[in-house]
Design a protein around this motif. Structure first.
Motif, short mmCIF file in Angstrom:
data_model
loop_
_atom_site.label_atom_id
_atom_site.label_comp_id
_atom_site.label_asym_id
_atom_site.label_seq_id
_atom_site.Cartn_x
_atom_site.Cartn_y
_atom_site.Cartn_z
N THR A 127 40.22 41.84 49.08
CA THR A 127 38.98 41.05 49.06
C THR A 127 38.78 40.52 47.65
OG1 THR A 127 37.74 43.12 48.75
CG2 THR A 127 37.78 42.17 50.97
N THR A 168 30.35 44.45 51.52
CA THR A 168 31.63 43.76 51.70
C THR A 168 31.59 42.84 52.92
OG1 THR A 168 32.83 45.58 50.68
CG2 THR A 168 34.12 44.07 52.02
N ASN A 182 32.83 48.03 43.14
CA ASN A 182 34.28 47.86 43.17
C ASN A 182 34.97 47.78 41.81
OD1 ASN A 182 35.30 47.64 46.04
ND2 ASN A 182 33.58 46.21 46.13
N TYR A 215 28.19 44.55 45.33
CA TYR A 215 29.59 44.66 45.76
C TYR A 215 30.49 44.85 44.54
CZ TYR A 215 34.23 42.85 46.94
OH TYR A 215 35.59 42.68 47.06
N SER A 227 37.26 48.39 49.09
CA SER A 227 36.03 47.59 49.11
C SER A 227 35.24 47.76 50.40
CB SER A 227 36.35 46.11 48.89
OG SER A 227 37.06 45.57 49.99
#
Length: 508
Positions: free
Chosen positions: A435, A372, A315, A311, A366
């Motif tokens: 997030t 996510t 990102n 993740y 994201s």
């Protein structure tokens, strides 16, 4: 060279074996180190054409390449009950220059550019010849995985330290997206795969060549007297693809005392380094053991590699990393791994205790990564509507945070990061909802290991020549990447050098 001198002159490295016994004891119960011996008078229990130790990327690729080149009796031995090794749980990220996706996306790249990026990350001590060899064959290695059935996301990523986007990621976002297809291909083409088989040492001819191995078959991890030892002759040679030693706490602490058992690790339990040790006993050159890389994308809120790692990797280009104490950025989010890991480790409270920073992403960006939903579902990541909510949850000073986000957004508009020089090509303006995950490095990759040449031959520290009959590929090798390895460069290295080892063994 006589068999006596070959074995006796290696005593300089006995301390490595002693350390391994203690170190691996931190991970498993009472291990017994491998010990090589003369093959003179040995009764061979079995004879194979090509013997491969380890079933990760390198071992699987070597077996496929050898079979393609006409070898009809290839055997992979794996000490764990499952195949794939540490490779199965890695990030599934594969860097290569000159690929179809780069052409489709208009990315200008080359072997020279990729090598230059790696040299920079390696801080001047990387092995340029090996880097160039891997980069030159990376696209070929990628195709090998695709031919075997590996599937990748239909987009490229630009990871930290890479000057362009050149990284593929498996559709399942982990290394199993490559190891499983390779393993299935091995079974299809007739490679013999044998698990619960622990390497116990090399068997050496009178001239010092590696003629075979002692293998404990029927082995159960952690029970070193389980199973029975068999002497197996390898007519074409032995390829060692046993991986790194990140789970060997004593050895990694000997290199870096801060890497105690309290420091997390992304590796599988079997990454304890026995194969590497035994090659050292034979006289293989130890290279760069002190350079142990921690992943700056890991989370303190989950074990191992987890969901947050991929993740975060996805990102970082369009996110901001925030020091919770100041509410401000503290690093270039896509710098090389060492630069970012060191910056994260410097995030401390007023008493000097670790204070994990946070990575803030716009949910609009994201959500494009499949992990996510998982990081939010498993409470290792959080979704917030506003910066005020983030500040309250993580006890971050809100006004500096808001000012930082506004400042960062001006960098996005202007295309230039005035704070840390981040490449803003993939950056986007930060806007809610957001997030957030917490960051803290985990021991991930050992740059150190045995020295090999571009033929994957293991080099003898006394003669400077290859040890006959012995080849190595993957993380068990050292010196390739220097101080710091760029993300997504281990899989191409493993697969290219595995293929190379097979070619060298069959042409010897």
């Amino acid at each position: 060279m006589s068999k006596i001198s070959l074995l006796e002159r290696r005593q300089f490295i006995k301390t490595f074996g002693a350390a391994a016994g203690v170190a691996a004891g931190a991970a498993v119960s009472g291990p017994v180190m491998a010990v090589s011996s003369s093959s003179v008078g040995v009764k061979w229990d079995e004879e194979v054409e090509l013997l491969i130790i380890g079933s990760g990327f390198a071992g699987l690729a070597a077996s496929i390449e050898a079979t393609k080149r006409g070898c009809k009796d290839v055997h992979i031995f794996e000490k764990m009950p499952y195949f794939g090794g540490n490779s199965a749980i890695n990030g599934g990220l594969f860097a290569a220059p000159g690929t179809p996706l780069q052409q489709k996306e208009g990315v200008k790249d080359s072997v020279d550019i990729m090598v230059a990026d790696q040299i920079k990350s390696g801080r001047g001590i990387a092995d340029v010849a090996l880097l160039r060899h891997v980069a030159s064959h990376a696209a070929e290695a990628l195709q090998l995985t695709i031919d075997a059935g590996a599937e990748f996301h239909p987009y490229l990523q630009q990871l930290g330290g890479h000057s362009v986007a050149r990284t593929y990621q498996t559709a399942v976002s982990c290394g199993a997206g490559i190891t499983q297809p390779l393993y299935n291909e091995c079974k299809r083409i007739g490679v013999k795969t044998r698990n619960r088989s622990k390497f116990e040492g090399f068997l050496l001819g009178q001239d010092g060549s590696v003629e075979g191995v002692k293998m404990r078959v029927g082995y159960y991890f952690g029970k070193d007297d389980s199973g029975a030892v068999k002497n197996i002759r390898a007519k074409k040679g032995v390829i060692v693809a046993t991986g790194g030693f990140a789970q060997n706490v004593t050895l990694r602490m000997a290199q870096d005392p801060t890497l105690t058992s309290e420091v997390g690790c992304t590796n599988a339990p079997g990454a304890t380094g026995e194969g590497m040790y035994e090659m050292f006993r034979l006289g293989a050159i130890p290279v760069h053991l002190a350079h142990i890389q921690s992943g700056p994308w890991a989370s303190p809120d989950e074990g191992g590699f987890g969901y947050v790692s991929n993740y975060s990797i996805f990102n970082f280009p369009h996110s901001v990393a925030i020091n919770c104490k100041t509410g401000k950025r503290f690093m270039n989010e896509i710098a090389d791994r060492k630069t970012r890991a060191d910056a994260e480790l410097a995030c401390r409270d007023s008493q000097g205790n670790p204070m994990p920073p946070i990575l803030i992403s716009s949910f609009k960006d994201s959500k494009n990564h499949p992990n996510t939903a998982k990081v939010i579902k498993y409470n290792v990541g959080w979704k917030f509507e506003s910066l005020e909510d983030i500040a309250k949850h993580f006890n971050v000073p809100v006004e500096p945070l808001k000012a930082q986000i506004n400042e960062y957004n001006t960098y996005v508009k202007n295309g230039k990061d005035e704070q840390f020089g981040k490449d803003m090509t993939k950056a986007t303006e930060m806007a809610g909802p957001f997030t957030v995950v917490r960051l803290w490095p985990k021991v991930h990759y050992c740059q150190g290991g045995v020295k090999v040449n571009t033929k994957a031959e293991v080099i003898d520290s006394f003669s400077g020549k290859p040890i006959t009959g012995l080849y190595a590929a993957g993380e068990v090798c050292g010196g390739i990447h220097g101080v710091s390895r760029l993300g997504s460069c281990s899989i191409p290295e493993c697969i290219v050098m595995g293929m190379t080892a097979a070619r060298s063994a069959l042409s010897a």
